[in-house]
Design an enzyme around this catalytic site. Structure first.
Site, PDB file in Angstrom:
ATOM      1  N   HIS A 123       0.875  -1.179   0.000  1.00  0.00           N
ATOM      2  CA  HIS A 123       0.000   0.000   0.000  1.00  0.00           C
ATOM      3  C   HIS A 123       0.913   1.231   0.000  1.00  0.00           C
ATOM      4  O   HIS A 123       2.021   1.179   0.534  1.00  0.00           O
ATOM      5  CB  HIS A 123      -0.847  -0.049   1.279  1.00  0.00           C
ATOM      6  N   ASP A 200       2.915  -4.688   8.132  1.00  0.00           N
ATOM      7  CA  ASP A 200       1.674  -3.934   7.970  1.00  0.00           C
ATOM      8  C   ASP A 200       0.524  -4.933   8.104  1.00  0.00           C
ATOM      9  O   ASP A 200       0.261  -5.717   7.195  1.00  0.00           O
ATOM     10  CB  ASP A 200       1.694  -3.260   6.587  1.00  0.00           C
ATOM     11  N   GLN A 203      -4.747  -5.623   6.827  1.00  0.00           N
ATOM     12  CA  GLN A 203      -5.740  -6.579   6.323  1.00  0.00           C
ATOM     13  C   GLN A 203      -5.667  -7.932   7.017  1.00  0.00           C
ATOM     14  O   GLN A 203      -6.575  -8.738   6.870  1.00  0.00           O
ATOM     15  CB  GLN A 203      -5.545  -6.782   4.811  1.00  0.00           C
ATOM     16  N   LYS A 226     -10.264  -1.074  10.450  1.00  0.00           N
ATOM     17  CA  LYS A 226     -10.314  -2.303   9.639  1.00  0.00           C
ATOM     18  C   LYS A 226     -10.648  -3.503  10.534  1.00  0.00           C
ATOM     19  O   LYS A 226     -10.708  -4.634  10.092  1.00  0.00           O
ATOM     20  CB  LYS A 226      -8.963  -2.555   8.967  1.00  0.00           C
ATOM     21  N   CYS A 364      -4.719   2.251  -3.734  1.00  0.00           N
ATOM     22  CA  CYS A 364      -3.471   2.806  -3.145  1.00  0.00           C
ATOM     23  C   CYS A 364      -2.299   1.847  -3.333  1.00  0.00           C
ATOM     24  O   CYS A 364      -1.424   1.735  -2.467  1.00  0.00           O
ATOM     25  CB  CYS A 364      -3.634   3.155  -1.667  1.00  0.00           C
TER      26      CYS A 364
END
Ligand code: 7TS
Length: 406
Positions: A123, A200, A203, A226, A364
């Protein structure tokens, strides 16, 4: 608790509304998730009963607000299986967490000629902060390539690693493709060269069990929104020995121990990295979201979402005009696709007339789209409150797209 999707849906008031005269089908969960009633209630209850600034007050409300706020830190510590709560730093989200590490850690430990490794599927928030700090320090950004299924090419990653590698920053699960990266192995290899690894988890955290100690991650980033929690809150986990040697990211109130005009000394972890009055109400409500997820159980969530993904993959594959983008062996419930001769945006607009919310565009991840030779994709991303009937509505909507546009 046994998994009952219809009971679960009743906890999410937004899902029962009509959009363009049709039942809302919310398939934009990778962008942000919907909030259960307990999270919504927590926000108004906070302002109705305990609103006060935290940490500095000695009056009852300030103490209550502080205690509630710190309970979320404890909840995240348990959610990630971190060693201690002081290793959980509150931020505004993933973007803020990555910028913190790039500035604070990268600002001190990157030197001219050093290297930072990221992957093709990052991202923008895990690309741009590294470009900025690399440019400032004369360091070099290296990129792990991917194969046609959207998986990183592990041998190429191994070839990129060297004594020059100082930081590896990698997404746990891709928002555009759904690919789950082999994070544990990636970390193990990086550590052989003395590099630190930032993961990261935007998700991954809502779909997979996360154990930062088992992964041996140096940094792990979360975004509340999220994870069925409010927007504007995130968390950064870091290894204590690393966080302790990092300088503050921002200066101001809260993060200090003592201030004089000549010299300021800094607060202890985690407060050293938390300047100013934080997002108190939303942070407190995040704990309700974590409790909600834990009550259903990550295993039950993963199993159900895998079934949704399998069903959607099968249904979309039946369309001659549809090409799936991202066919990795290990995936979270993200289904990206393109349609022959039809712009992704047109797919999104027509599906919206059917009450179906998907995301279209580059997500993104422009460098990833360039690698794939696409302007963007249409993306349906599923959460545990979605149903198989909703996926049938998506296929019905796609038939309408084909009828109107081909
Ligand atoms: N990393 C990944 C993998 C993401 O999916 C996102 C947001 C971010 C970082 C940034 O998170 P933030 O909370 O700091 O904004 N992804 C998306 C998306 O896929 N569509 O909208 C936002």
């Amino acid at each position: 608790m046994s998994f009952d999707v219809h009971k679960i849906r009743k906890d999410f008031p937004i899902l029962s509304q009509k959009i363009n005269g049709k039942d809302l089908v919310y398939f934009d969960n990778a962008a942000t998730t919907q909030k259960p009633q307990s999270v919504i209630d927590s926000l108004s209850s906070y302002y109705q009963t305990i609103n006060a600034n935290i940490h500095r007050g000695i009056h009852t409300l300030a103490e209550k607000a502080t205690a509630e706020y710190e309970l979320t830190r404890e909840a995240i510590k348990n959610f990630l299986n971190a060693e201690s709560a002081e290793q959980i730093i509150f931020t505004k989200g993933i973007t803020d967490s990555i910028n913190l590490v790039a500035r604070s850690y990268g600002g001190v430990y990157l030197k001219t000629g050093d290297e930072v490794i990221i992957s093709t599927m990052e991202h923008h928030s895990n690309i741009v902060p590294w470009q900025l700090i690399c440019e400032e320090k004369g360091a070099i950004l290296r990129v792990i390539p991917i194969n046609e299924s959207g998986e990183i090419i592990f041998e190429d990653y191994e070839k990129l690693l060297s004594e020059k590698t100082k930081i590896v920053a990698i997404v746990h699960a891709s928002n555009a493709l759904g690919t789950i990266n082999p994070i544990k192995e990636i970390i193990k290899k990086a550590h052989r060269f003395g590099a630190v690894v930032l993961v990261d988890g935007a998700q991954a955290a809502s779909h997979l069990e996360i154990d930062v100690q088992d992964l041996d991650a140096d940094f792990y980033c979360l975004s509340s929104h999220k994870l069925y929690g409010p927007t504007g809150v995130g968390a950064l986990y870091g290894k204590k020995s690393i966080l302790e040697k990092m300088p503050p990211y921002q200066g101001g109130g809260e993060m200090i121990s003592e201030v004089t005009f000549e010299k300021t000394t800094y607060n202890e972890l985690p407060y050293k990295f938390e300047a100013g009055t934080p997002n108190i109400a939303d942070t407190i409500a995040l704990r309700k979201a974590i409790e909600y997820i834990q009550q259903i159980g990550k295993q039950a969530i993963a199993t159900y979402e895998a079934q949704l993904l399998d069903y959607a993959t099968k249904k979309l594959s039946e369309f001659e005009q549809v090409q799936l983008v991202g066919t990795a062996k290990e995936k979270v419930s993200v289904c990206s696709f393109v349609m022959h001769n039809i712009h992704p945006q047109d797919i999104g607009i027509i599906l919206d007339t059917e009450g179906i919310a998907i995301r279209t565009g580059h997500h993104c991840t422009q460098p990833l789209m360039n690698r794939l030779g696409l302007v963007g994709t249409a993306r349906a991303s599923f959460a545990f409150y979605n149903t198989f009937e909703e996926i049938d509505k998506l296929t019905f909507g796609l038939k309408k797209v084909i009828k109107m546009l081909s």
